[in-house]
Design an enzyme around this catalytic site. Structure first.
Site, PDB file in Angstrom:
ATOM      1  N   SER A 104      -7.606  -5.765  -4.955  1.00 33.66           N
ATOM      2  CA  SER A 104      -8.660  -6.305  -4.092  1.00 33.66           C
ATOM      3  C   SER A 104     -10.016  -6.245  -4.786  1.00 33.66           C
ATOM      4  O   SER A 104     -10.192  -5.490  -5.762  1.00 33.66           O
ATOM      5  CB  SER A 104      -8.729  -5.513  -2.778  1.00 33.66           C
ATOM      6  N   ASP A 124       0.818  -1.218   0.000  1.00 32.28           N
ATOM      7  CA  ASP A 124       0.000   0.000   0.000  1.00 32.28           C
ATOM      8  C   ASP A 124       0.855   1.273   0.000  1.00 32.28           C
ATOM      9  O   ASP A 124       1.945   1.295   0.568  1.00 32.28           O
ATOM     10  CB  ASP A 124      -0.920  -0.017   1.234  1.00 32.28           C
ATOM     11  N   GLY A 125       0.330   2.308  -0.626  1.00 33.97           N
ATOM     12  CA  GLY A 125       0.974   3.624  -0.590  1.00 33.97           C
ATOM     13  C   GLY A 125       1.517   4.096  -1.932  1.00 33.97           C
ATOM     14  O   GLY A 125       2.209   5.118  -1.987  1.00 33.97           O
ATOM     15  N   LEU A 154      10.091 -21.053  -3.167  1.00 35.48           N
ATOM     16  CA  LEU A 154       9.176 -20.099  -2.519  1.00 35.48           C
ATOM     17  C   LEU A 154       7.854 -20.120  -3.277  1.00 35.48           C
ATOM     18  O   LEU A 154       7.846 -20.144  -4.506  1.00 35.48           O
ATOM     19  CB  LEU A 154       9.772 -18.679  -2.593  1.00 35.48           C
ATOM     20  N   ARG A 163      -4.863  -1.371   8.960  1.00 36.69           N
ATOM     21  CA  ARG A 163      -6.064  -2.189   8.746  1.00 36.69           C
ATOM     22  C   ARG A 163      -5.714  -3.300   7.768  1.00 36.69           C
ATOM     23  O   ARG A 163      -4.713  -3.216   7.053  1.00 36.69           O
ATOM     24  CB  ARG A 163      -7.228  -1.341   8.215  1.00 36.69           C
ATOM     25  N   THR A 164      -6.574  -4.307   7.738  1.00 37.96           N
ATOM     26  CA  THR A 164      -6.280  -5.457   6.894  1.00 37.96           C
ATOM     27  C   THR A 164      -6.895  -5.305   5.501  1.00 37.96           C
ATOM     28  O   THR A 164      -6.479  -6.009   4.582  1.00 37.96           O
ATOM     29  CB  THR A 164      -6.812  -6.768   7.510  1.00 37.96           C
ATOM     30  N   SER A 165      -7.886  -4.423   5.356  1.00 41.99           N
ATOM     31  CA  SER A 165      -8.548  -4.214   4.055  1.00 41.99           C
ATOM     32  C   SER A 165      -8.950  -5.531   3.395  1.00 41.99           C
ATOM     33  O   SER A 165      -8.761  -5.721   2.197  1.00 41.99           O
ATOM     34  CB  SER A 165      -7.674  -3.370   3.120  1.00 41.99           C
ATOM     35  N   HIS A 219       2.263   2.942  -8.987  1.00 47.14           N
ATOM     36  CA  HIS A 219       2.114   1.494  -9.199  1.00 47.14           C
ATOM     37  C   HIS A 219       3.323   0.954  -9.953  1.00 47.14           C
ATOM     38  O   HIS A 219       3.859  -0.107  -9.609  1.00 47.14           O
ATOM     39  CB  HIS A 219       0.830   1.182  -9.979  1.00 47.14           C
ATOM     40  N   GLY A 262      -0.109   5.399  -4.490  1.00 53.93           N
ATOM     41  CA  GLY A 262      -0.728   6.661  -4.889  1.00 53.93           C
ATOM     42  C   GLY A 262      -0.089   7.829  -4.154  1.00 53.93           C
ATOM     43  O   GLY A 262       0.244   8.864  -4.754  1.00 53.93           O
ATOM     44  N   TRP A 322     -12.193  -2.329  -7.479  1.00 57.44           N
ATOM     45  CA  TRP A 322     -13.029  -1.998  -8.648  1.00 57.44           C
ATOM     46  C   TRP A 322     -13.705  -0.653  -8.457  1.00 57.44           C
ATOM     47  O   TRP A 322     -14.217  -0.065  -9.410  1.00 57.44           O
ATOM     48  CB  TRP A 322     -14.090  -3.082  -8.880  1.00 57.44           C
TER      49      TRP A 322
END
Ligand code: IPE
Ligand code: IPE
Ligand code: MG
Length: 256
Positions: free
Chosen positions: A81, A36-37, A147, A210-212, A53, A39, A85
């Site tokens: 996620s 995240d982050g 992995l 948060r887990t979003s 991105h 943007g 959308w």
């Protein structure tokens, strides 16, 4: 007997940084990452969100190398996620196209590192081109053992639970299962990736705590680590730092 494939070693970090020395029992087996982050990173530089991105690709690549170096066996990356959308059509289009391109561009490198790519998510709505690329990468890398990289594209924890519930209900109607004999283990079979292990370390960049909706079921007992770094500024050292924090935690699983 099939010939064993030669696997490339991870490339060292450009600074020469080395993975911290920890006991094997202090290394999480499965790390989930909310990337995240992007943007905000772009905004700080007066660039469009999409540039963030693009800049985030290198962070994930570097983390894959670092995960192998430190001995993590499974890495789950939240790439898109079921809630994403809701973004502008332009950003959604960019993200779909970008995911497709990254998969195509990186799958050989991942394969040579012995990384097994697994798509985790919902088929409905996902762009056909992206799905095709995900399935090709999955097929190409299916026998790799170094992995597991779960690419979570069009993933949502609630969507997954809903899909699990619907599949179980169908099997119950067909008398394939008895509702009373369901167990936590038997739920696992219905998840998008039944082979996925429980998340040990849940890492989120960007400072949001948060887990979003990421890996709800699988993260029930994960250790949460939230770091202030914006995703494009993250690399394997961010992962290692989170693992050092994880190593200090006491996991109890309900025991006294
Ligand atoms: C994460 O970065 C990437 C995706 C959700 C695809 P964001 O795009 O959410 O970046 P911020 O949170 O707006 O800074
Ligand atoms: C979570 O980030 C999704 C991904 C990283 C793919 P978001 O930026 O979409 O989450 P919220 O909206 O801040 O909760
Ligand atoms: Mg965000």
């Amino acid at each position: 007997m099939a010939k064993r494939k030669k696997v490339n070693s991870p490339t060292p970090h450009w600074t020469g940084a080395k993975a911290p020395k920890l006991n094997p029992n202090q290394i999480p087996k499965h790390v989930a990452v909310v990337m995240d982050g992007n943007g905000r990173w772009a905004k700080q530089r007066g660039m469009p969100r999409t540039a963030g991105h693009e800049a985030g690709e290198a962070a994930l690549l570097d983390m894959v190398h670092g995960a192998i170096e430190i001995g993590v066996k499974e890495l789950s990356a939240y790439a898109f996620s079921t809630e994403n959308w809701r973004r502008s059509p332009e950003e959604v289009k960019f993200l779909m196209e970008f995911n497709r391109q990254v998969l195509r561009k990186r799958r050989d490198e991942m394969n040579e590192l012995g990384v097994k790519i697994v798509w985790v998510g919902r088929e409905k709505k996902l762009w056909a081109g992206v799905l095709k690329e995900l399935k090709q990468a999955q097929e190409l890398t299916k026998n790799n053992k170094v992995l597991t990289l779960n690419m979570c594209v069009n993933y949502g924890g609630r969507a997954e639970m809903l899909d699990v519930a619907a599949a179980i209900a169908k099997d119950a109607v067909r008398k394939k299962i008895k509702p009373d004999s369901l167990t936590e283990k038997s739920i696992n079979k219905y998840l998008y990736s039944p082979a996925m292990s429980d998340v040990d370390l849940f890492l989120r960049s960007s400072g949001e705590q948060r887990t979003s909706n990421f890996l709800m079921w699988q993260s029930a007992y994960a250790e949460m680590v939230f770091l202030d770094v914006l995703w494009p500024d993250a690399d394997r050292r961010t992962l290692w730092h989170a693992i050092e924090i994880y190593a200090e935690r006491e996991r109890r699983f309900g025991k006294a």
